[in-house]
Design a protein around this motif. Sequence first.
Motif, PDB file in Angstrom:
ATOM      1  N   ARG A 181       0.826  -1.214   0.000  1.00 44.56           N
ATOM      2  CA  ARG A 181       0.000   0.000   0.000  1.00 44.56           C
ATOM      3  C   ARG A 181       0.852   1.253   0.000  1.00 44.56           C
ATOM      4  O   ARG A 181       0.513   2.244  -0.647  1.00 44.56           O
ATOM      5  N   ILE A 182       1.959   1.234   0.731  1.00 45.95           N
ATOM      6  CA  ILE A 182       2.845   2.401   0.770  1.00 45.95           C
ATOM      7  C   ILE A 182       3.447   2.644  -0.611  1.00 45.95           C
ATOM      8  O   ILE A 182       3.454   3.768  -1.124  1.00 45.95           O
ATOM      9  N   GLY A 242       0.942   4.025  -3.009  1.00 47.33           N
ATOM     10  CA  GLY A 242       0.247   5.236  -2.586  1.00 47.33           C
ATOM     11  C   GLY A 242      -1.177   4.985  -2.141  1.00 47.33           C
ATOM     12  O   GLY A 242      -2.006   5.901  -2.159  1.00 47.33           O
ATOM     13  N   LEU A 290      -2.078   3.619   0.958  1.00 47.31           N
ATOM     14  CA  LEU A 290      -2.188   3.422   2.404  1.00 47.31           C
ATOM     15  C   LEU A 290      -3.274   4.352   2.945  1.00 47.31           C
ATOM     16  O   LEU A 290      -3.153   5.575   2.883  1.00 47.31           O
ATOM     17  N   GLU A 291      -4.347   3.775   3.449  1.00 48.21           N
ATOM     18  CA  GLU A 291      -5.480   4.561   3.923  1.00 48.21           C
ATOM     19  C   GLU A 291      -5.263   4.988   5.368  1.00 48.21           C
ATOM     20  O   GLU A 291      -4.794   4.212   6.195  1.00 48.21           O
ATOM     21  N   VAL A 292      -5.603   6.225   5.659  1.00 47.50           N
ATOM     22  CA  VAL A 292      -5.524   6.766   7.018  1.00 47.50           C
ATOM     23  C   VAL A 292      -6.946   7.086   7.474  1.00 47.50           C
ATOM     24  O   VAL A 292      -7.609   7.941   6.890  1.00 47.50           O
ATOM     25  N   GLY A 346       6.498   5.345   6.141  1.00 45.49           N
ATOM     26  CA  GLY A 346       5.351   5.432   5.249  1.00 45.49           C
ATOM     27  C   GLY A 346       4.089   5.841   5.981  1.00 45.49           C
ATOM     28  O   GLY A 346       3.295   6.633   5.467  1.00 45.49           O
ATOM     29  N   GLU A 378       4.347   9.633   6.974  1.00 44.19           N
ATOM     30  CA  GLU A 378       4.188  10.498   5.809  1.00 44.19           C
ATOM     31  C   GLU A 378       2.763  10.443   5.262  1.00 44.19           C
ATOM     32  O   GLU A 378       2.264  11.436   4.725  1.00 44.19           O
ATOM     33  N   ALA A 379       2.071   9.298   5.403  1.00 43.80           N
ATOM     34  CA  ALA A 379       0.681   9.216   4.974  1.00 43.80           C
ATOM     35  C   ALA A 379      -0.199  10.130   5.819  1.00 43.80           C
ATOM     36  O   ALA A 379      -1.262  10.570   5.367  1.00 43.80           O
ATOM     37  N   HIS A 380       0.233  10.443   7.051  1.00 49.17           N
ATOM     38  CA  HIS A 380      -0.485  11.383   7.911  1.00 49.17           C
ATOM     39  C   HIS A 380      -0.089  12.835   7.629  1.00 49.17           C
ATOM     40  O   HIS A 380      -0.573  13.752   8.300  1.00 49.17           O
TER      41      HIS A 380
END
Length: 369
Positions: free
Chosen positions: A185-186, A189, A191-193, A335, A338-340
């Motif tokens: 997922r990372i 792109g 990766l769900e937050v 990852g 950074e997704a946050h």
Amino acid sequence: MDVNPDDLPDGLVVADADGAVVCFNAAAARLTGREPGEALGSPLPAVLPLEDLDGRRWWQLTDPYGGLAISNGHPERNLLLPGGHEVLVSARYVRARARGPVRRVVVTLRGTEARRRTERSHAELIATVAHELRSPLTSVKGFTATLLAKWERFTDDQKRLMLQTVDADAGRVTRLIAELLDISRIDSGRLEVRRQRLDIARAVRRHVGAHLAAGEPDSRFAVDIAADLPDLWADPDKIDQVLGNLLENAVRHGEGTVTIEVRSASSPRDPGTPGTPGGAGEPGGPGEPGEKATTVTVSDEGPGIPEESMSRVFTRFWRGSRRGGTGLGLYIVKGIVEAHGGVITVERAPVGGARFRFTLPVGAPAFLA
């Protein structure tokens, strides 16, 4: 707007209706080792004497000017230049009308280094996964086969020990699969937050409490949490992964006291520790200036990370000098942060050891802004 072919990152070679090269950009010159002035006006097969991997001459094989009238080119493939230099080549045959004569042949060239790096990374990942799966699955298979074949011969305590081992190894396999899914997922792109209001202080204390329950002494931890923390909206499960990984690394691989500090920041560019090299105060931090943020620092008093390894800490498979583990944990941590919209850095702690710091913008939903 005019586009200069020399500004393109890939090699570009264009031949006219007679097969003479009319465009040969700087990237093509770099990949082929041929000067543009030498290439312009020369026949395309002479400028790009390509062969396929079986040694066949490519332009004789494809014959763009005299071949099938329905052919419009060929997709990207590996071809060889003289000396065995491998390049990725794609071509487009431009016709004035359907089935008409070829007016131009447009060829793009790319080096194979990036693809080779990707292939090596995938090969390393497969080898790591195979190695990490082999040991627990062998254990699970061995104990279950033994129990099924000789159940009556074992005492209840022996059965319990075997089943506890099977359970632990099954958990290890589950964690590895979860890591692989996170990496997928990372890298893509995706990766769900799922943001919720998160009590970061409570989360830190819960992780420390788990280590104390596992037998670590109270003196091993120093927790310093500021009283003025802003409301933080983040994915609780994923921030648990970050905290769990950083504390586990500090406890297992560090020495002395593990210090966890939680601070508010007036903006992600001011993590409460101005001037920290590579910290969230550096340009390029998350969010906009003035946005509130929370900074968490985890440090230990161990040998630390060698200076020459600092730039590789958050890459795949980095294990430093220690053995064991997949080397994927810190890559996933980076990852997630950074997704946050946050940043994470590592440096040497003042008393030695490693100091990891991650900064998260509060991430409040729009209806609360």
